[in-house]
Design an enzyme around this catalytic site. Structure first.
Site, mmCIF file in Angstrom:
data_model
loop_
_atom_site.group_PDB
_atom_site.id
_atom_site.type_symbol
_atom_site.label_atom_id
_atom_site.label_comp_id
_atom_site.label_asym_id
_atom_site.label_seq_id
_atom_site.Cartn_x
_atom_site.Cartn_y
_atom_site.Cartn_z
ATOM 1 N N SER A 55 -11.754 21.370 39.701
ATOM 2 C CA SER A 55 -12.509 22.610 39.880
ATOM 3 C C SER A 55 -11.644 23.777 40.336
ATOM 4 O O SER A 55 -12.002 24.937 40.108
ATOM 5 C CB SER A 55 -13.644 22.394 40.879
ATOM 6 O OG SER A 55 -13.140 21.895 42.110
ATOM 7 N N GLY A 92 -14.883 18.276 39.520
ATOM 8 C CA GLY A 92 -15.156 16.899 39.910
ATOM 9 C C GLY A 92 -14.128 15.891 39.424
ATOM 10 O O GLY A 92 -14.244 14.696 39.719
ATOM 11 N N ASN A 120 -9.639 15.559 44.723
ATOM 12 C CA ASN A 120 -10.907 14.828 44.801
ATOM 13 C C ASN A 120 -10.697 13.371 45.196
ATOM 14 O O ASN A 120 -11.567 12.766 45.839
ATOM 15 C CB ASN A 120 -11.650 14.915 43.459
ATOM 16 C CG ASN A 120 -12.238 16.306 43.237
ATOM 17 O OD1 ASN A 120 -12.718 16.946 44.163
ATOM 18 N ND2 ASN A 120 -12.173 16.786 42.003
ATOM 19 N N ASP A 203 -18.680 27.124 50.346
ATOM 20 C CA ASP A 203 -18.442 25.699 50.580
ATOM 21 C C ASP A 203 -17.174 25.443 51.382
ATOM 22 O O ASP A 203 -16.905 24.315 51.807
ATOM 23 C CB ASP A 203 -18.400 24.923 49.256
ATOM 24 C CG ASP A 203 -17.302 25.406 48.314
ATOM 25 O OD1 ASP A 203 -16.422 26.178 48.742
ATOM 26 O OD2 ASP A 203 -17.327 25.011 47.135
ATOM 27 N N HIS A 206 -13.584 25.984 47.682
ATOM 28 C CA HIS A 206 -13.171 26.656 46.451
ATOM 29 C C HIS A 206 -12.833 28.124 46.711
ATOM 30 O O HIS A 206 -13.627 28.839 47.320
ATOM 31 C CB HIS A 206 -14.257 26.532 45.386
ATOM 32 C CG HIS A 206 -14.500 25.115 44.975
ATOM 33 N ND1 HIS A 206 -15.527 24.358 45.510
ATOM 34 C CD2 HIS A 206 -13.836 24.320 44.105
ATOM 35 C CE1 HIS A 206 -15.491 23.151 44.973
ATOM 36 N NE2 HIS A 206 -14.476 23.099 44.120
#
Length: 227
Positions: A55, A92, A120, A203, A206
């Site tokens: 991402s 993801g 991730n 969040d 990002h």
């Protein structure tokens, strides 16, 4: 006799004008073909940079033109460097899922391959040996497709949620792989962005538009010597 001379004169004029029109069309055709040929030559010599990541590469939460691959493209264009940037980021993505879709991505010729995966894995606590193994297999696969490809690995760090030992060993995966494979390394992709609220979205993970600009700068520090 006078009428005959007039007829001959008129015939010559028509012939001259007709020839001139043909010549003009030839010249017009040449002028049309020249830029077309130049454009074909430009495409044939164009090189490709492929950003393969998650991402962060995809620019999650932003327009694709605000993600760092697009910013790199604009920088290359401003320097009149004949490169095409491909954003192959997928939100993801883990190293395992990235490895599985790699063959599809590599159907095109790639001159510089920027590998941005692993974050991730770390956030999910995936075993470090598995992350290291997957990244190595991706590097090996890219080189099998194109032995002359230049590979850039982007280093990553994670919060200490998984414990200091896991966090510390995770950080070492990237420089160790870069040294082992003799590839270029961006020491920490999120340098000067991670943990800074104004440069991250709600969040806290990002980057914002401004944060993506810093990511582009971090990558360019390494990439500029390869293009």
């Amino acid at each position: 006799m006078s009428d005959m001379l007039k007829f001959c004169y008129l015939s010559l004029c028509i012939l001259f004008l007709s020839c001139d029109g043909v010549e003009s069309k030839k010249n017009d055709t040449k002028q049309t073909l020249i830029p077309a040929i130049e454009e074909q030559e430009d495409i044939s010599t164009q090189k490709t940079i492929l950003f393969f990541g998650n991402s962060l590469t995809a620019g999650m939460g932003l327009e694709v033109e605000d993600a760092f691959p697009a910013l790199i493209q604009r920088r290359l264009d401003s320097l009149s460097l004949n490169y095409k940037v491909i954003n192959a980021g997928l939100s993801g993505e883990t190293t395992a899922s990235g490895k599985n879709r790699l063959s599809w991505v590599l159907k095109q010729k790639v001159d510089i391959f920027v590998l941005e995966l692993g974050a991730n894995d770390g956030l999910r606590g995936i075993p470090l040996d598995e992350t290291r193994k997957n990244l190595q297999e991706i590097i090996d696969a890219v080189r099998r497709y194109n032995p002359k490809v230049k590979i850039v690995l982007t280093g990553m760090q994670i919060p200490p949620n998984m414990g200091q030992d896991y966090t510390g060993e995770f950080k070492l995966i990237f420089p160790q792989l870069a040294e082992k494979n003799n590839i270029d390394l961006v020491p920490f992709l999120l340098k000067d962005v991670a943990g800074i609220p104004d440069l991250n979205q709600a969040d806290g993970i990002h980057p914002t538009v401004e944060g993506q600009k810093i990511l582009a700068d971090n990558i360019w520090e390494i990439l500029k010597s390869l293009v």
